[in-house]
Design a protein around this motif. Structure first.
Motif, PDB file in Angstrom:
ATOM      1  N   CYS A 184       0.861  -1.195   0.000  1.00 24.24           N
ATOM      2  CA  CYS A 184       0.000   0.000   0.000  1.00 24.24           C
ATOM      3  C   CYS A 184       0.894   1.242   0.000  1.00 24.24           C
ATOM      4  O   CYS A 184       1.633   1.481   0.967  1.00 24.24           O
ATOM      5  N   LYS A 185       0.864   2.009  -1.069  1.00 31.25           N
ATOM      6  CA  LYS A 185       1.703   3.200  -1.183  1.00 31.25           C
ATOM      7  C   LYS A 185       1.236   4.317  -0.256  1.00 31.25           C
ATOM      8  O   LYS A 185       2.045   5.139   0.177  1.00 31.25           O
ATOM      9  N   PRO A 240      -6.543 -10.491   1.664  1.00 31.03           N
ATOM     10  CA  PRO A 240      -7.688 -10.056   2.491  1.00 31.03           C
ATOM     11  C   PRO A 240      -7.521  -8.620   2.971  1.00 31.03           C
ATOM     12  O   PRO A 240      -8.489  -7.878   3.025  1.00 31.03           O
ATOM     13  N   CYS A 241      -6.302  -8.265   3.354  1.00 31.62           N
ATOM     14  CA  CYS A 241      -6.084  -6.879   3.801  1.00 31.62           C
ATOM     15  C   CYS A 241      -6.417  -5.901   2.674  1.00 31.62           C
ATOM     16  O   CYS A 241      -7.048  -4.869   2.882  1.00 31.62           O
ATOM     17  N   ALA A 242      -5.995  -6.284   1.465  1.00 33.44           N
ATOM     18  CA  ALA A 242      -6.243  -5.413   0.322  1.00 33.44           C
ATOM     19  C   ALA A 242      -7.734  -5.263   0.059  1.00 33.44           C
ATOM     20  O   ALA A 242      -8.224  -4.191  -0.281  1.00 33.44           O
ATOM     21  N   GLN A 292     -10.342   1.041  -0.823  1.00 32.96           N
ATOM     22  CA  GLN A 292     -10.890   2.351  -1.181  1.00 32.96           C
ATOM     23  C   GLN A 292      -9.762   3.381  -1.333  1.00 32.96           C
ATOM     24  O   GLN A 292      -8.732   3.283  -0.687  1.00 32.96           O
ATOM     25  N   LYS A 293      -9.988   4.347  -2.191  1.00 32.87           N
ATOM     26  CA  LYS A 293      -9.047   5.453  -2.287  1.00 32.87           C
ATOM     27  C   LYS A 293      -9.034   6.227  -0.973  1.00 32.87           C
ATOM     28  O   LYS A 293     -10.062   6.265  -0.286  1.00 32.87           O
TER      29      LYS A 293
END
Length: 549
Positions: free
Chosen positions: A36-37, A46-48, A54-55
């Motif tokens: 995650c940037k 799952p975390c993603a 969401q943005k």
């Protein structure tokens, strides 16, 4: 948070190139697949899906992140390795310069010791010769002459021992000066060595960090940004260039330094010089108020300064060691310049009106050390009754008349002119100074000094617009010119250092305010032992040069 699967309970994952498949999510136990940037953390699927779908979250494939981090490190690696090689080479250069400097200083020490060894040996030979003469004379005499012989031998031994001791003391001082200079250089070399070693240690730590963080993806991803930032910060310091430049400057300064020696006024002097250095005020001598308008006109010995009262034309001598000022000539004598011929005789150039005929009388006078007139020397008369003098390395008087092209070389033993030097297209404006080469420095225009040969050939013209009101004096051991000039806007006197070739080596090496006591500007003098003497119109200012890096 990402972690490794527990032993014995590992999830079977399909291997992917460049990815440590034991790396999993602490929360879900799933393999790490994304980065995650926004939150700058590695995550599983799952975390993603749940927390970062969401943005403003923006996800990158973890393999891409790993490959990119490795690429960034690999790009920096040659630069770090290159710097390491430069610093190692710089270490070698430090050792080389240190060795070169030490060798050069040892050469100076050897030169000093060789020179003074020969002089002590010469004193011994002189003593032996005198004793032989004394013995030969005494052998022809009876008891009284023998008694006289023994007394003279004792006096001779005492005088020679005093002479030897003076030479030894001078040698000890020079060797002490050389030691101090060596200590300054050694300290600077040590500081540069420490500075360079600190950077080497930093680079080695960075290289060690490279190896460590490359062993595990998790460490690589988490620590690479900080490591990269540290690399950029340390590489931007450019320490190796600063150290190298400083070493070059040290080497140039050491090579410029030399042991200089010679006779001035019939007396031997030697010192370490050749470098620019820094002139520091060590003593200030107030000129007594009885001298209403002081003006310095020359040295009569290493520690005696000739001061003229412009108001009543009295002449005084100030001893810079005792700080005592004594009147030596009562009014009526207008001295332009003076110089010692030997330990017994002083020559003075003077202004004297009322001369007629084709000879200029009374403008060159020989005095003994008690300032009693020995005799006057006459030269051809061609105009103004003002003459400037100096003494060359051979003990000859050089004399020039104001606004004339001829400069005369005079033998003080018989007052005969042994050479007439004629300048082409130029005339004497002010004082003249002899150089060890035999060349002569003449002020020929208001802000110009010309160096001429003994044949009258113009060799160098030294010019500066700021020298409108100026005086020049030469260091007799180094042939360095010191030009004193007035800065009207700042109400100060400044001194520039110039080589005999006309190169301005340093501007404003000393600067001091002019006194309201008199507006007559005095030249700055350099004694054979290296004292630098200025006069602000109220005080004599004594400067010493120190070696700096």
């Amino acid at each position: 948070m990402a972690s490794r699967f527990p032993e014995g309970n590992q999830v079977q994952l399909r291997p992917r190139k460049g990815h440590d498949m034991k790396w999993s999510c602490d929360k879900h136990g799933e393999p790490i697949k994304f980065y995650c940037k926004k939150h700058k953390i590695p995550i599983c699927h799952p975390c993603a899906t749940k927390d970062h779908s969401q943005k403003p979250c923006e996800l990158d494939d973890i393999e891409d992140v790993i490959f990119e981090r490795r690429r960034q490190l690999d790009e920096k690696r040659p630069k770090v390795q290159g710097l390491h090689k430069q610093l190692e080479a710089l270490s070698t250069k430090i050792k080389t310069v240190s060795t070169s400097g030490s060798t050069h200083l040892r050469t100076i020490n050897n030169n000093i010791q060789d020179s003074y060894h020969d002089k002590i040996k010469s004193v011994g030979e002189k003593e032996n010769r005198m004793i032989r003469v004394i013995n030969e004379e005494a052998d022809e005499e009876i008891r009284l002459v023998n008694e006289k012989r023994e007394k003279r031998i004792k006096d001779c031994n005492t005088e020679r021992e005093n002479e030897r001791q003076i030479i030894k003391d001078k040698e000890a001082k020079l060797l002490s000066d050389a030691k101090k200079i060596s200590e300054v250089i050694s300290k600077k070399i040590k500081d540069l060595t420490d500075k360079n070693q600190h950077v080497i240690n930093t680079v080695e730590n960075i290289e060690s960090t490279f190896k460590r963080i490359n062993q595990h993806d998790e460490t690589l991803v988490n620590e690479a940004p900080q490591v990269l930032a540290s690399i950029d910060e340390n590489l931007s310091l450019n320490v190796h260039q600063d150290v190298s430049d400083c070493l070059d400057r040290i080497q140039n300064e050491v090579e410029r330094m030399k042991f200089v020696e010679g006779e001035v006024g019939g007396e031997y002097y030697g010192r370490i010089d050749g470098y620019i250095g820094k002139w520091e005020l060590v003593k200030s001598i107030h000129i007594p108020s009885v001298v209403s308008k002081p003006s310095v006109h020359g040295l009569v010995s290493d520690d005696e300064i000739c001061v003229r009262d412009v108001g009543n034309k009295d002449v005084y001598i100030t001893n810079i060691n005792t700080q005592h000022t004594e009147k030596v000539i009562d009014g009526g004598v207008l001295i332009t310049s003076c110089a010692p011929i030997d330990s017994n005789v002083i020559v003075c150039g003077k202004v004297r009106g009322g001369c007629t005929g084709d000879r200029l009388n009374g403008c060159i006078t020989l005095y003994d050390r008690q300032w009693k007139v020995i005799r006057d020397i006459s030269i051809p008369r061609n105009g103004y009754d003002r003459v400037y003098v100096d003494v060359d390395r051979d003990g000859m008087i050089i004399a020039g008349q104001l606004d004339q092209s001829n400069i005369y070389v005079i033998n003080p033993a018989d007052d005969k002119i042994v050479n007439t030097i004629t300048m082409q297209g130029k005339e004497v404006w002010d004082g003249i100074q002899d150089l060890s080469s035999g060349d002569i420095v003449v002020r020929t225009v208001n802000n110009e000094y010309t160096v001429i040969s003994r044949s009258g050939e113009e060799k160098t013209v030294i010019h500066c617009d700021e020298w409108v009101s100026s005086r020049c004096r030469v260091d007799k051991l180094t042939d360095t010119l010191y030009i004193t000039y007035r800065d009207e806007a700042r109400k100060t006197y400044s001194v520039d250092q110039v080589s005999r070739d006309g190169i301005i080596q340093a501007r404003r090496i000393v600067e001091y305010e002019q006194s309201d006591r008199t507006n007559f500007m005095s030249p700055c003098l350099v004694t054979p032992t290296g004292n630098f003497i200025g006069c602000d119109g109220d005080k004599l200012l004594i400067y010493k040069k120190t070696y700096i890096l």
